[in-house]
Design a protein around this motif. Structure first.
Motif, PDB file in Angstrom:
ATOM      1  N   ILE A  13       0.844  -1.195   0.000  1.00 46.12           N
ATOM      2  CA  ILE A  13       0.000   0.000   0.000  1.00 46.12           C
ATOM      3  C   ILE A  13       0.879   1.244   0.000  1.00 46.12           C
ATOM      4  O   ILE A  13       0.617   2.203  -0.737  1.00 46.12           O
ATOM      5  CB  ILE A  13      -0.971  -0.020   1.191  1.00 46.12           C
ATOM      6  CG1 ILE A  13      -1.999  -1.113   0.977  1.00 46.12           C
ATOM      7  CG2 ILE A  13      -1.660   1.324   1.356  1.00 46.12           C
ATOM      8  CD1 ILE A  13      -2.934  -1.304   2.150  1.00 46.12           C
ATOM      9  N   ILE A  14       1.940   1.246   0.763  1.00 43.92           N
ATOM     10  CA  ILE A  14       2.861   2.406   0.820  1.00 43.92           C
ATOM     11  C   ILE A  14       3.526   2.581  -0.541  1.00 43.92           C
ATOM     12  O   ILE A  14       3.647   3.704  -1.054  1.00 43.92           O
ATOM     13  CB  ILE A  14       3.899   2.225   1.952  1.00 43.92           C
ATOM     14  CG1 ILE A  14       3.210   2.306   3.284  1.00 43.92           C
ATOM     15  CG2 ILE A  14       5.003   3.259   1.840  1.00 43.92           C
ATOM     16  CD1 ILE A  14       4.105   1.995   4.465  1.00 43.92           C
ATOM     17  N   LEU A  17       0.987   4.093  -2.878  1.00 41.82           N
ATOM     18  CA  LEU A  17       0.759   5.516  -2.574  1.00 41.82           C
ATOM     19  C   LEU A  17       1.933   6.365  -3.047  1.00 41.82           C
ATOM     20  O   LEU A  17       1.737   7.435  -3.634  1.00 41.82           O
ATOM     21  CB  LEU A  17       0.505   5.722  -1.094  1.00 41.82           C
ATOM     22  CG  LEU A  17      -0.851   5.247  -0.579  1.00 41.82           C
ATOM     23  CD1 LEU A  17      -0.915   5.421   0.944  1.00 41.82           C
ATOM     24  CD2 LEU A  17      -1.966   6.018  -1.228  1.00 41.82           C
ATOM     25  N   VAL A  18       3.132   5.916  -2.834  1.00 44.30           N
ATOM     26  CA  VAL A  18       4.315   6.661  -3.267  1.00 44.30           C
ATOM     27  C   VAL A  18       4.326   6.729  -4.795  1.00 44.30           C
ATOM     28  O   VAL A  18       4.569   7.789  -5.401  1.00 44.30           O
ATOM     29  CB  VAL A  18       5.603   6.006  -2.726  1.00 44.30           C
ATOM     30  CG1 VAL A  18       6.855   6.583  -3.393  1.00 44.30           C
ATOM     31  CG2 VAL A  18       5.694   6.157  -1.239  1.00 44.30           C
ATOM     32  N   PHE A  20       1.741   6.434  -6.749  1.00 44.89           N
ATOM     33  CA  PHE A  20       0.639   7.292  -7.164  1.00 44.89           C
ATOM     34  C   PHE A  20       1.018   8.760  -7.065  1.00 44.89           C
ATOM     35  O   PHE A  20       0.813   9.528  -8.004  1.00 44.89           O
ATOM     36  CB  PHE A  20      -0.611   6.988  -6.314  1.00 44.89           C
ATOM     37  CG  PHE A  20      -1.747   7.920  -6.599  1.00 44.89           C
ATOM     38  CD1 PHE A  20      -2.503   7.828  -7.758  1.00 44.89           C
ATOM     39  CD2 PHE A  20      -2.048   8.952  -5.701  1.00 44.89           C
ATOM     40  CE1 PHE A  20      -3.538   8.707  -8.003  1.00 44.89           C
ATOM     41  CE2 PHE A  20      -3.084   9.831  -5.962  1.00 44.89           C
ATOM     42  CZ  PHE A  20      -3.831   9.709  -7.109  1.00 44.89           C
ATOM     43  N   PHE A  21       1.595   9.207  -5.934  1.00 49.74           N
ATOM     44  CA  PHE A  21       1.981  10.620  -5.774  1.00 49.74           C
ATOM     45  C   PHE A  21       3.100  11.009  -6.722  1.00 49.74           C
ATOM     46  O   PHE A  21       3.133  12.125  -7.243  1.00 49.74           O
ATOM     47  CB  PHE A  21       2.356  10.922  -4.316  1.00 49.74           C
ATOM     48  CG  PHE A  21       1.190  10.958  -3.395  1.00 49.74           C
ATOM     49  CD1 PHE A  21       0.163  11.864  -3.586  1.00 49.74           C
ATOM     50  CD2 PHE A  21       1.102  10.068  -2.319  1.00 49.74           C
ATOM     51  CE1 PHE A  21      -0.925  11.895  -2.733  1.00 49.74           C
ATOM     52  CE2 PHE A  21       0.021  10.099  -1.476  1.00 49.74           C
ATOM     53  CZ  PHE A  21      -0.997  11.015  -1.672  1.00 49.74           C
ATOM     54  N   ARG A  24       1.495  11.267 -10.055  1.00 53.18           N
ATOM     55  CA  ARG A  24       0.648  12.456 -10.053  1.00 53.18           C
ATOM     56  C   ARG A  24       1.474  13.718 -10.200  1.00 53.18           C
ATOM     57  O   ARG A  24       1.090  14.634 -10.935  1.00 53.18           O
ATOM     58  CB  ARG A  24      -0.173  12.495  -8.767  1.00 53.18           C
ATOM     59  CG  ARG A  24      -1.181  13.579  -8.761  1.00 53.18           C
ATOM     60  CD  ARG A  24      -2.028  13.443  -7.534  1.00 53.18           C
ATOM     61  NE  ARG A  24      -2.622  14.724  -7.258  1.00 53.18           N
ATOM     62  CZ  ARG A  24      -3.303  15.050  -6.207  1.00 53.18           C
ATOM     63  NH1 ARG A  24      -3.492  14.149  -5.268  1.00 53.18           N
ATOM     64  NH2 ARG A  24      -3.799  16.214  -6.048  1.00 53.18           N
TER      65      ARG A  24
END
Length: 162
Positions: A13-14, A17-18, A20-21, A24
């Motif tokens: 999950i981390i 998220l990393v 994804f950011f 992004r």
């Protein structure tokens, strides 16, 4: 078999998220900017095409009006040419009729003049015949001018009586 470990799930999950950011910040912004620029260019080309289409329609309408005007002008010129031709035809016809009348009058005048000449010649011949007959009757020759004048007067009076 599959084993689920809480640490693996949390690290996944981390990582997601990393990732994804990171995407992004670095990828989605640029992709969105490229897509927005592309949409703007497409819209600009559509607007230009619409303007060109409108201008083409105006030019087509203008050309159609000019063509209609040219057809009207051609019709007017044709009508004028026909009227002019008719006038010239009538003028030529009138001139030909006048010439025919003139020729006819000249022929009648010439015929009248020839008739008068023939009558005068016939009277002179009659006068000579009358003189000849009178000289044969009188057994003398009438040469004097006064005798001839008397005979011509007689023939004139006789010719008017006829």
């Amino acid at each position: 078999m599959l084993e689920f470990h809480l640490s693996t799930i949390v690290f996944t999950i981390i990582n997601l998220l990393v990732l994804f950011f990171f995407f992004r910040k670095f990828l989605f912004g640029r992709v969105n900017a490229v897509l927005e620029e592309r949409a703007r260019l497409v819209q600009q080309e559509l607007d230009e095409a619409k303007a060109s289409n409108d201008q083409a329609k105006r030019l087509q309408q203008s050309c159609q009006e000019k063509l209609d005007h040219a057809h009207e002008e051609a019709g007017r010129i044709l009508a004028q040419a026909q009227a002019q031709g008719k006038k010239e035809y009538e003028a030529l016809l009138a001139a030909a009729q006048e010439d025919a009348h003139k020729v006819q009058r000249d022929a009648q005048n010439k015929l009248a003049a020839e008739r008068e000449t023939m009558l005068r010649d016939a009277r002179q011949e009659m006068a000579q015949l009358a003189l000849l007959a009178a000289s044969q009757v009188a057994r003398q020759r009438l040469d004097s001018e006064s005798d001839r004048a008397v005979v011509q007067d007689f023939l004139k009076e006789a010719g008017e009586g006829v």
